[in-house]
Design an enzyme around this catalytic site. Structure first.
Site, short mmCIF file in Angstrom:
data_model
loop_
_atom_site.label_atom_id
_atom_site.label_comp_id
_atom_site.label_asym_id
_atom_site.label_seq_id
_atom_site.Cartn_x
_atom_site.Cartn_y
_atom_site.Cartn_z
CG ASP A 89 -35.67 -26.91 58.42
OD1 ASP A 89 -35.45 -26.72 57.21
OD2 ASP A 89 -36.78 -27.23 58.87
CG HIS A 126 -11.05 -24.31 67.15
ND1 HIS A 126 -11.86 -23.76 68.13
CD2 HIS A 126 -10.94 -25.62 67.48
CE1 HIS A 126 -12.22 -24.69 68.99
NE2 HIS A 126 -11.67 -25.83 68.62
#
Length: 439
Positions: free
Chosen positions: A377, A153
């Site tokens: 994808d 993070h």
């Protein structure tokens, strides 16, 4: 769920990359220092090379060239401030398998079980000892796979992590170049000279503590509730009362309703202050706007405090207006003031939010509704699900879009065990009551 790790390897950039120390912003410094675990699930498409590890590893190696800080390590400078050492030490790639089928996981409710599908991190060593990016591909007995990602993070917010993952997937499926190049320079978020905070930054104030303690709170499970488009419309209708000309966002309306329902479910006393945290993307709010491909944290916190009694007794539209005001306030001047406020702190790490920040009586509502979380994808189709692998701190809620684009939302909530059923009751019974009033 038994998981067998077959191979772990470090993936390095495919070409030489700049060797440099990268300054990180105050917004990066204020983030918690851990990897955010997320999961993507894919059903097999019958292809013999479905999620072939070699394809993914080669694509990861190539994408670490433009995203070269992701292959680096965190380290403290001589003043103790973190920086990214761009040393091309690489990203971790784990290949695993399980005897479990994807359908055995049901609705993919975040849990410690799902957390096993993301590489574990040993934080006991020096902060420079672990990669910023960790990936695990787990093959299920049904032929489907999960991709578990842990991205640190301090290096990245959600927009950066999604940009990185989408770009990796574009290379994997054979695109010659990625859709959007990363913008590496974080100095766009430097503090002004001299730093001149002009607002009271309630988001960095210590959170209110609970006035009455609970007897032996049980470990908080994660629950997932579905919100249909009709239910959303019911709530939106309630925001049009009094011929109010303001058009409120879906998030603002939902946040107002969730905050009220959670406060009620927790049984907070009328004089109990409760703080709401709402992460917002600063990229389009700054002037000039940050490049959309900005690499790093540009998440700021809209926040406000209210008394539980007021939340539960005031007209719903009043709560909506408060939240709308808190979010609208997050303009360029306010965000620059926040950066300057952090600059003037003697120890910026003091404002890093631990799990206690969101715990009862407080709440954090993370809006992923408009994030492109299903765009990863890799050449074998879009994911059937994407979401957090686990939601650890009590008082944290995520709003996720539906993978099939039907307008349904998932409300992922981590609340005290004794509060979950009450929250569900207040949330859905309140919607029914709104419908009756509307009729």
């Amino acid at each position: 769920m038994d998981i067998t790790v077959k191979e772990s390897s470090m993936i390095y950039p495919a070409q030489d990359t700049p060797k440099e120390s990268q300054w990180i912003s105050n917004v990066d410094m204020a983030m918690t220092t851990f990897h955010v675990p997320v999961l993507y699930f894919y059903r097999t498409n019958g292809s013999p090379d479905f999620f072939k590890a070699q394809v993914l590893k080669e694509a990861l190696s190539k994408i670490l060239v433009p995203f070269y800080p992701m292959a680096g390590r965190l380290r403290s400078d001589e003043n103790g401030r973190l920086q990214i050492i761009c040393n091309a030490e690489g990203a971790l790639f784990v290949e695993a398998e399980t005897t479990c089928a994807i359908d055995d996981l049901g609705d993919f409710v975040p849990s410690l079980k799902l957390r096993q599908l993301v590489p574990a991190v040993d934080y006991s060593g020096d902060i420079s000892s672990y990669p910023l990016v960790m990936a695990q591909v787990t093959v299920f007995k049904c032929g489907g796979v999960s991709l578990g990602l842990g991205i640190h993070h301090t290096s990245s917010d959600g927009a950066t992590a999604l940009h990185f993952t989408r770009s990796w997937s574009e290379i994997a499926r054979g695109l010659s170049q990625i859709t959007e190049a990363p913008f590496i320079d974080r100095t766009l978020l430097r503090a002004r000279v001299p730093p001149t905070p002009r607002f009271h930054h309630v988001e960095y104030d210590p959170p209110p503590s609970l006035k009455t303690s609970y007897p032996n709170p049980k470990p908080s499970p994660v629950s997932v509730f579905k919100i249909t488009p009709d239910q959303l419309n019911t709530l939106k209708t309630k925001s049009f009362k009094n011929e109010n000309a303001t058009k409120y966002s879906t998030y603002t309306i939902l946040a107002a309703y969730i905050w009220r329902c959670v406060s009620k479910a927790r049984g907070l006393s009328d004089d109990q202050p409760t703080k709401l945290y709402m992460p917002v993307n600063g990229r389009p709010r700054l002037h000039p706007p940050l490049p959309s491909g900005y690499q790093g944290n540009a998440i700021f916190l809209a926040s406000l405090v209210a008394l539980s009694g007021n939340l539960q007794s005031e007209p719903f539209i009043n709560t909506i207006e408060k939240i709308h005001g808190a979010v609208k306030r997050m303009n360029n001047e306010y965000l620059r003031s926040a950066i300057d406020y952090l600059e003037k702190l003697p120890d910026i790490t003091a404002v890093r939010r631990g799990p206690e920040a969101f715990q009862c009586p407080n709440l954090s509502i993370n809006n992923w509704m408009r994030l492109p979380i299903y765009d990863a994808d890799f050449g074998w189709g879009r994911p059937i699900y994407m979401g957090p692998a686990n939601v650890a701190p009590e008082g944290k809620i995520y709003l996720l879009p539906s993978p099939n684009g039907d307008g349904t939302l998932s409300l992922v909530a981590c609340l005290e065990t004794s509060h979950v059923k009450l929250f569900q009751k207040h949330f859905f019974e309140g919607l029914v009551a709104f419908e009756k009033i509307g009729a």
